[in-house]
Write a protein that holds these residues in place. Structure first.
Motif, PDB file in Angstrom:
ATOM      1  N   PHE A  10     -12.575   8.897   5.411  1.00 54.53           N
ATOM      2  CA  PHE A  10     -13.065   8.169   4.248  1.00 54.53           C
ATOM      3  C   PHE A  10     -12.730   6.688   4.418  1.00 54.53           C
ATOM      4  O   PHE A  10     -11.555   6.310   4.429  1.00 54.53           O
ATOM      5  CB  PHE A  10     -12.422   8.710   2.965  1.00 54.53           C
ATOM      6  CG  PHE A  10     -12.645  10.184   2.752  1.00 54.53           C
ATOM      7  CD1 PHE A  10     -13.679  10.634   1.959  1.00 54.53           C
ATOM      8  CD2 PHE A  10     -11.821  11.113   3.382  1.00 54.53           C
ATOM      9  CE1 PHE A  10     -13.886  12.001   1.769  1.00 54.53           C
ATOM     10  CE2 PHE A  10     -12.019  12.477   3.205  1.00 54.53           C
ATOM     11  CZ  PHE A  10     -13.051  12.923   2.396  1.00 54.53           C
ATOM     12  N   ARG A  11     -13.742   5.862   4.559  1.00 58.35           N
ATOM     13  CA  ARG A  11     -13.550   4.431   4.758  1.00 58.35           C
ATOM     14  C   ARG A  11     -13.151   3.755   3.445  1.00 58.35           C
ATOM     15  O   ARG A  11     -13.830   3.892   2.439  1.00 58.35           O
ATOM     16  CB  ARG A  11     -14.834   3.815   5.296  1.00 58.35           C
ATOM     17  CG  ARG A  11     -14.849   2.317   5.409  1.00 58.35           C
ATOM     18  CD  ARG A  11     -14.011   1.838   6.584  1.00 58.35           C
ATOM     19  NE  ARG A  11     -14.613   2.160   7.868  1.00 58.35           N
ATOM     20  CZ  ARG A  11     -14.061   1.825   9.036  1.00 58.35           C
ATOM     21  NH1 ARG A  11     -12.897   1.187   9.063  1.00 58.35           N
ATOM     22  NH2 ARG A  11     -14.645   2.148  10.166  1.00 58.35           N
ATOM     23  N   GLY A  12     -12.010   3.040   3.457  1.00 57.55           N
ATOM     24  CA  GLY A  12     -11.581   2.270   2.301  1.00 57.55           C
ATOM     25  C   GLY A  12     -10.863   3.055   1.228  1.00 57.55           C
ATOM     26  O   GLY A  12     -10.520   2.497   0.181  1.00 57.55           O
ATOM     27  N   ALA A  13     -10.615   4.347   1.457  1.00 57.68           N
ATOM     28  CA  ALA A  13      -9.932   5.156   0.440  1.00 57.68           C
ATOM     29  C   ALA A  13      -8.537   4.619   0.142  1.00 57.68           C
ATOM     30  O   ALA A  13      -8.031   4.765  -0.974  1.00 57.68           O
ATOM     31  CB  ALA A  13      -9.852   6.609   0.888  1.00 57.68           C
ATOM     32  N   ILE A  14      -7.898   4.002   1.150  1.00 54.58           N
ATOM     33  CA  ILE A  14      -6.572   3.425   0.934  1.00 54.58           C
ATOM     34  C   ILE A  14      -6.618   1.900   1.072  1.00 54.58           C
ATOM     35  O   ILE A  14      -5.635   1.269   1.445  1.00 54.58           O
ATOM     36  CB  ILE A  14      -5.516   4.036   1.876  1.00 54.58           C
ATOM     37  CG1 ILE A  14      -5.859   3.793   3.350  1.00 54.58           C
ATOM     38  CG2 ILE A  14      -5.377   5.532   1.623  1.00 54.58           C
ATOM     39  CD1 ILE A  14      -4.744   4.255   4.301  1.00 54.58           C
ATOM     40  N   GLY A  15      -7.763   1.328   0.734  1.00 52.81           N
ATOM     41  CA  GLY A  15      -7.895  -0.120   0.716  1.00 52.81           C
ATOM     42  C   GLY A  15      -8.051  -0.719   2.100  1.00 52.81           C
ATOM     43  O   GLY A  15      -8.506  -0.065   3.042  1.00 52.81           O
ATOM     44  N   THR A  16      -7.633  -1.967   2.230  1.00 50.72           N
ATOM     45  CA  THR A  16      -7.758  -2.691   3.497  1.00 50.72           C
ATOM     46  C   THR A  16      -6.403  -3.045   4.116  1.00 50.72           C
ATOM     47  O   THR A  16      -6.358  -3.505   5.251  1.00 50.72           O
ATOM     48  CB  THR A  16      -8.551  -3.991   3.298  1.00 50.72           C
ATOM     49  OG1 THR A  16      -7.900  -4.789   2.289  1.00 50.72           O
ATOM     50  CG2 THR A  16      -9.985  -3.711   2.860  1.00 50.72           C
ATOM     51  N   HIS A  17      -5.317  -2.838   3.377  1.00 48.23           N
ATOM     52  CA  HIS A  17      -3.984  -3.188   3.869  1.00 48.23           C
ATOM     53  C   HIS A  17      -3.016  -2.039   3.596  1.00 48.23           C
ATOM     54  O   HIS A  17      -3.092  -1.389   2.546  1.00 48.23           O
ATOM     55  CB  HIS A  17      -3.442  -4.443   3.171  1.00 48.23           C
ATOM     56  CG  HIS A  17      -4.247  -5.686   3.421  1.00 48.23           C
ATOM     57  ND1 HIS A  17      -5.457  -5.914   2.798  1.00 48.23           N
ATOM     58  CD2 HIS A  17      -4.010  -6.754   4.230  1.00 48.23           C
ATOM     59  CE1 HIS A  17      -5.937  -7.083   3.203  1.00 48.23           C
ATOM     60  NE2 HIS A  17      -5.087  -7.614   4.069  1.00 48.23           N
ATOM     61  N   ALA A  18      -2.086  -1.799   4.528  1.00 49.50           N
ATOM     62  CA  ALA A  18      -1.093  -0.737   4.354  1.00 49.50           C
ATOM     63  C   ALA A  18       0.172  -1.070   5.128  1.00 49.50           C
ATOM     64  O   ALA A  18       0.132  -1.731   6.164  1.00 49.50           O
ATOM     65  CB  ALA A  18      -1.655   0.608   4.817  1.00 49.50           C
ATOM     66  N   LEU A  19       1.304  -0.589   4.608  1.00 44.81           N
ATOM     67  CA  LEU A  19       2.599  -0.688   5.275  1.00 44.81           C
ATOM     68  C   LEU A  19       3.126   0.720   5.487  1.00 44.81           C
ATOM     69  O   LEU A  19       3.357   1.456   4.517  1.00 44.81           O
ATOM     70  CB  LEU A  19       3.609  -1.483   4.430  1.00 44.81           C
ATOM     71  CG  LEU A  19       3.215  -2.880   3.967  1.00 44.81           C
ATOM     72  CD1 LEU A  19       4.327  -3.470   3.091  1.00 44.81           C
ATOM     73  CD2 LEU A  19       2.949  -3.794   5.143  1.00 44.81           C
ATOM     74  N   ASN A  20       3.292   1.142   6.732  1.00 42.91           N
ATOM     75  CA  ASN A  20       3.922   2.424   7.033  1.00 42.91           C
ATOM     76  C   ASN A  20       5.427   2.253   6.859  1.00 42.91           C
ATOM     77  O   ASN A  20       6.028   1.351   7.443  1.00 42.91           O
ATOM     78  CB  ASN A  20       3.583   2.831   8.474  1.00 42.91           C
ATOM     79  CG  ASN A  20       4.161   4.175   8.848  1.00 42.91           C
ATOM     80  OD1 ASN A  20       5.370   4.392   8.784  1.00 42.91           O
ATOM     81  ND2 ASN A  20       3.311   5.081   9.267  1.00 42.91           N
ATOM     82  N   ILE A  21       6.058   3.129   6.045  1.00 42.25           N
ATOM     83  CA  ILE A  21       7.496   2.969   5.775  1.00 42.25           C
ATOM     84  C   ILE A  21       8.326   4.165   6.236  1.00 42.25           C
ATOM     85  O   ILE A  21       9.510   4.256   5.927  1.00 42.25           O
ATOM     86  CB  ILE A  21       7.769   2.693   4.275  1.00 42.25           C
ATOM     87  CG1 ILE A  21       7.322   3.876   3.404  1.00 42.25           C
ATOM     88  CG2 ILE A  21       7.080   1.411   3.840  1.00 42.25           C
ATOM     89  CD1 ILE A  21       7.741   3.745   1.941  1.00 42.25           C
TER      90      ILE A  21
END
Length: 260
Positions: free
Chosen positions: A201-212
């Motif tokens: 799904f393209r864009g389901a989690i926006g355009t920016h992410a931080l893996n923690i």
């Protein structure tokens, strides 16, 4: 002469691999580099082609960059040992980071910052350490893990945003929208989508992410109406405009604290 050639190939291989990877039976081409996935990713048979498989965040592989947007995968590391692929595969360049050996700790030039996520108030705050004390420089409301288990017919898996101390491991930015793909352990929950041929799904989690760490990320969302609720599979969701600011303020290695 053949012994010298074998030694040179081995040296090239060892230099290209991360420190924890074992030696291989076959040498990877010298032009390839070692990469690590920053998020779960679709692996394709050609650029933007058919999905061949779904690889988890943290997967190591070797690849050569083709243009700005794609990596041509030539091998991976089952059991920490490099093995060539039978045929090349492809992954978006946005979702992987080159593994660069470090001989000394990285030097930080930016101010020291950390995130605190309060589960009771659904508030994410970014603190900056200053000589006068820690100061909140940005804050926003977020959505959190559902803190419950799915119905048995959907796999019965339980999802929580577990309190604790984490750190920003990788940053992911795709200007076209991050492509989130259904991992194997969620197939029961998305059985209808998979049956209809939709795995990513393209864009389901926006355009920016931080893996923690763990399976957690702080990321954007296509459902800003759910901010302030317990709805995710454990990740912290922020509105896309807020997530863009969070992404720009934080660096890899910065601490993330989740509290009750």
């Amino acid at each position: 002469m053949s012994d010298i050639r074998t030694l040179l190939i081995t040296l090239l291989l060892v230099t290209a691999l991360p420190a924890h990877a074992g030696q291989s039976a076959a040498a990877e081409p010298a032009a390839a580099k070692t990469w690590r996935l920053a998020t779960i990713s679709a692996i394709r048979d050609t650029p933007d082609g058919r999905i061949n498989g779904i690889w988890n965040a943290g997967t190591l592989f070797t690849a050569r960059q083709e243009g700005e947007d794609w990596l041509r995968i030539s091998g991976h590391f089952p059991d920490n040992t490099w093995a060539p692929l039978d045929q090349p595969l492809w992954v978006s360049r946005h979702y992987a980071n080159e593994v660069v050996p470090r001989t000394e700790p990285p030097r930080r030039s930016a101010p020291e910052r950390y995130i605190v996520v309060n589960k009771n108030s659904f508030l994410l705050q970014i603190f900056e350490r200053k000589s006068t004390g820690d100061e909140v420089i940005y804050q926003t409301k977020v959505a959190l893990g559902m803190d419950r288990c799915m119905p048995r017919e959907q796999g019965g898996r339980c999802y929580y945003t577990e309190p604790g101390e984490y750190a920003v491991r990788w940053k992911v930015h795709d200007p076209e929208g991050i492509e989130w793909c259904i991992p194997k352990y969620m197939e029961g929950e998305y059985a209808e989508d998979i049956a209809n041929g939709q795995r990513c799904f393209r864009g389901a989690i926006g355009t920016h992410a931080l893996n923690i760490g763990k399976s957690y990320a702080i990321h954007g969302t296509s459902r800003p109406d759910l901010i302030g609720r317990r709805v995710s599979r454990g990740c912290v969701r922020a509105a896309n405009a807020d997530m863009r600011k969070i992404y720009n303020l934080m660096q890899v290695g910065d601490k993330v604290i989740i509290t009750q």
